[in-house]
Design a protein around this motif. Structure first.
Motif, PDB file in Angstrom:
ATOM      1  N   MET A  93     -60.153  56.478 -13.354  1.00 24.12           N
ATOM      2  CA  MET A  93     -59.881  56.722 -11.910  1.00 24.12           C
ATOM      3  C   MET A  93     -57.912  57.446 -11.848  1.00 24.12           C
ATOM      4  SD  MET A  93     -59.504  52.585 -10.751  1.00 24.12           S
ATOM      5  CE  MET A  93     -59.678  52.231  -8.884  1.00 24.12           C
ATOM      6  N   ILE A  94     -57.407  58.035 -12.407  1.00 20.90           N
ATOM      7  CA  ILE A  94     -56.715  58.873 -12.783  1.00 20.90           C
ATOM      8  C   ILE A  94     -57.097  60.187 -12.588  1.00 20.90           C
ATOM      9  CG2 ILE A  94     -54.874  59.762 -14.222  1.00 20.90           C
ATOM     10  CD1 ILE A  94     -54.098  57.207 -14.593  1.00 20.90           C
ATOM     11  N   ARG A  95     -58.367  60.594 -13.975  1.00 20.98           N
ATOM     12  CA  ARG A  95     -58.638  61.339 -13.179  1.00 20.98           C
ATOM     13  C   ARG A  95     -59.780  62.034 -11.964  1.00 20.98           C
ATOM     14  NH1 ARG A  95     -58.953  64.289 -18.633  1.00 20.98           N
ATOM     15  NH2 ARG A  95     -58.857  62.515 -20.535  1.00 20.98           N
ATOM     16  N   LEU A  96     -60.037  61.309 -11.743  1.00 21.54           N
ATOM     17  CA  LEU A  96     -61.147  61.334 -10.124  1.00 21.54           C
ATOM     18  C   LEU A  96     -59.401  61.647  -8.895  1.00 21.54           C
ATOM     19  CD1 LEU A  96     -63.102  60.780  -8.435  1.00 21.54           C
ATOM     20  CD2 LEU A  96     -62.669  58.886  -8.503  1.00 21.54           C
ATOM     21  N   TYR A  97     -58.795  60.923  -9.892  1.00 25.46           N
ATOM     22  CA  TYR A  97     -57.610  61.207  -8.702  1.00 25.46           C
ATOM     23  C   TYR A  97     -57.252  62.852  -8.484  1.00 25.46           C
ATOM     24  CZ  TYR A  97     -53.328  60.443  -5.960  1.00 25.46           C
ATOM     25  OH  TYR A  97     -51.625  60.639  -5.787  1.00 25.46           O
ATOM     26  N   CYS A  98     -56.416  63.122  -9.746  1.00 24.94           N
ATOM     27  CA  CYS A  98     -56.053  63.966 -10.028  1.00 24.94           C
ATOM     28  C   CYS A  98     -57.555  65.523 -10.065  1.00 24.94           C
ATOM     29  CB  CYS A  98     -55.984  64.184 -11.652  1.00 24.94           C
ATOM     30  SG  CYS A  98     -55.045  66.030 -12.291  1.00 24.94           S
ATOM     31  N   ARG A  99     -58.294  65.326 -10.020  1.00 24.60           N
ATOM     32  CA  ARG A  99     -59.615  66.413 -10.150  1.00 24.60           C
ATOM     33  C   ARG A  99     -59.642  66.058  -8.037  1.00 24.60           C
ATOM     34  NH1 ARG A  99     -63.132  64.766 -13.326  1.00 24.60           N
ATOM     35  NH2 ARG A  99     -64.236  63.352 -11.752  1.00 24.60           N
ATOM     36  N   LYS A 100     -59.363  65.632  -7.443  1.00 24.70           N
ATOM     37  CA  LYS A 100     -59.550  65.386  -6.223  1.00 24.70           C
ATOM     38  C   LYS A 100     -58.474  66.273  -5.343  1.00 24.70           C
ATOM     39  CE  LYS A 100     -63.892  64.557  -6.103  1.00 24.70           C
ATOM     40  NZ  LYS A 100     -65.125  65.114  -4.732  1.00 24.70           N
ATOM     41  N   LYS A 101     -57.520  64.821  -5.551  1.00 23.33           N
ATOM     42  CA  LYS A 101     -55.928  65.132  -4.977  1.00 23.33           C
ATOM     43  C   LYS A 101     -55.174  66.952  -5.449  1.00 23.33           C
ATOM     44  CE  LYS A 101     -55.146  62.005  -2.240  1.00 23.33           C
ATOM     45  NZ  LYS A 101     -54.569  61.837  -0.472  1.00 23.33           N
ATOM     46  N   HIS A 102     -55.371  67.152  -6.633  1.00 25.30           N
ATOM     47  CA  HIS A 102     -54.506  68.135  -7.666  1.00 25.30           C
ATOM     48  C   HIS A 102     -55.281  69.125  -7.870  1.00 25.30           C
ATOM     49  CE1 HIS A 102     -51.901  64.784  -8.803  1.00 25.30           C
ATOM     50  NE2 HIS A 102     -51.439  64.833  -7.858  1.00 25.30           N
ATOM     51  N   LYS A 103     -56.881  69.206  -7.888  1.00 25.42           N
ATOM     52  CA  LYS A 103     -57.633  70.283  -7.779  1.00 25.42           C
ATOM     53  C   LYS A 103     -58.137  70.901  -9.420  1.00 25.42           C
ATOM     54  CE  LYS A 103     -58.610  70.316  -3.449  1.00 25.42           C
ATOM     55  NZ  LYS A 103     -59.363  69.314  -2.276  1.00 25.42           N
ATOM     56  N   CYS A 104     -57.735  69.561  -9.953  1.00 25.42           N
ATOM     57  CA  CYS A 104     -57.312  70.403 -11.668  1.00 25.42           C
ATOM     58  C   CYS A 104     -59.310  70.030 -12.522  1.00 25.42           C
ATOM     59  CB  CYS A 104     -57.234  69.106 -12.444  1.00 25.42           C
ATOM     60  SG  CYS A 104     -54.938  69.418 -11.818  1.00 25.42           S
ATOM     61  N   LYS A 105     -59.716  70.840 -12.764  1.00 25.57           N
ATOM     62  CA  LYS A 105     -61.155  70.928 -12.330  1.00 25.57           C
ATOM     63  C   LYS A 105     -61.242  70.765 -14.566  1.00 25.57           C
ATOM     64  CE  LYS A 105     -62.589  73.250  -9.916  1.00 25.57           C
ATOM     65  NZ  LYS A 105     -63.462  72.014  -8.651  1.00 25.57           N
ATOM     66  N   ASP A 106     -60.384  70.947 -15.620  1.00 22.62           N
ATOM     67  CA  ASP A 106     -60.426  70.521 -16.796  1.00 22.62           C
ATOM     68  C   ASP A 106     -59.295  69.584 -16.847  1.00 22.62           C
ATOM     69  OD1 ASP A 106     -62.584  72.121 -16.735  1.00 22.62           O
ATOM     70  OD2 ASP A 106     -61.494  73.648 -17.937  1.00 22.62           O
ATOM     71  N   GLY A 107     -59.378  68.049 -17.345  1.00 20.44           N
ATOM     72  CA  GLY A 107     -57.923  67.862 -18.077  1.00 20.44           C
ATOM     73  C   GLY A 107     -57.118  67.023 -17.088  1.00 20.44           C
ATOM     74  N   LEU A 108     -55.821  66.805 -17.472  1.00 20.98           N
ATOM     75  CA  LEU A 108     -54.935  66.558 -15.808  1.00 20.98           C
ATOM     76  C   LEU A 108     -53.940  66.907 -15.888  1.00 20.98           C
ATOM     77  CD1 LEU A 108     -54.947  63.048 -17.712  1.00 20.98           C
ATOM     78  CD2 LEU A 108     -56.706  63.372 -15.528  1.00 20.98           C
ATOM     79  N   CYS A 109     -53.628  66.928 -14.778  1.00 13.04           N
ATOM     80  CA  CYS A 109     -52.155  67.536 -14.434  1.00 13.04           C
ATOM     81  C   CYS A 109     -51.324  67.432 -14.582  1.00 13.04           C
ATOM     82  CB  CYS A 109     -51.796  68.348 -12.978  1.00 13.04           C
ATOM     83  SG  CYS A 109     -51.549  66.148 -11.997  1.00 13.04           S
TER      84      CYS A 109
END
Length: 136
Positions: free
Chosen positions: A35-51
């Motif tokens: 869930m955190i990875r999905l959120y980060c990818r969509k909201k923070h636009k992180c492609k690889d890993g987490l912000c």
């Protein structure tokens, strides 16, 4: 001879119970991480890993889970009467859950359905326990 067999059976049951508890803990963390990875990818636009912010949140979730006073009988945080997250982290994880919850169904449907079933099961169990304690 019978007491030895009973002891072995009890030992195996204890090991199986401990294994299930470990698996449950791992599954919970896996769901939160997804869930955190999905959120980060969509909201923070992180492609690889987490912000950094999302990585800190995930580390915090793991820390709080490891120190949970319920131990292996821990309900999901949404079903829990004790809220052990700091207010800012609680707000962050709520945002993640609100955003990712509906979307996780499309990305990981089996995990999402299992999580929903377990949540309902926990709520039912907690309600039963509450009714029992009110009767006494």
């Amino acid at each position: 001879l019978c007491s030895v067999g009973r002891k072995q059976r009890d030992d195996r049951a204890g090991v199986a119970k401990a294994r299930r508890a470990i698996m449950k803990r791992q599954k919970e963390l896996e769901v939160v991480e997804l869930m955190i990875r999905l959120y980060c990818r969509k909201k923070h636009k992180c492609k690889d890993g987490l912000c950094t912010e999302c990585n800190e949140l995930l580390d915090y979730v793991k820390l709080r889970r490891s120190k949970c006073p319920w131990g292996d009988k821990k309900p999901f945080c949404s079903n829990c009467k004790i809220h052990c997250y700091k207010p800012d982290m609680r707000a962050k994880i709520k945002d993640v859950m609100k955003f990712s919850g509906p979307r996780i169904v499309f990305r990981h449907p089996i995990i999402a359905v299992k999580h929903l079933i377990e949540t309902k099961r926990q709520k039912k169990k907690l309600k039963k326990e509450e009714q029992k304690s009110n009767v006494r």
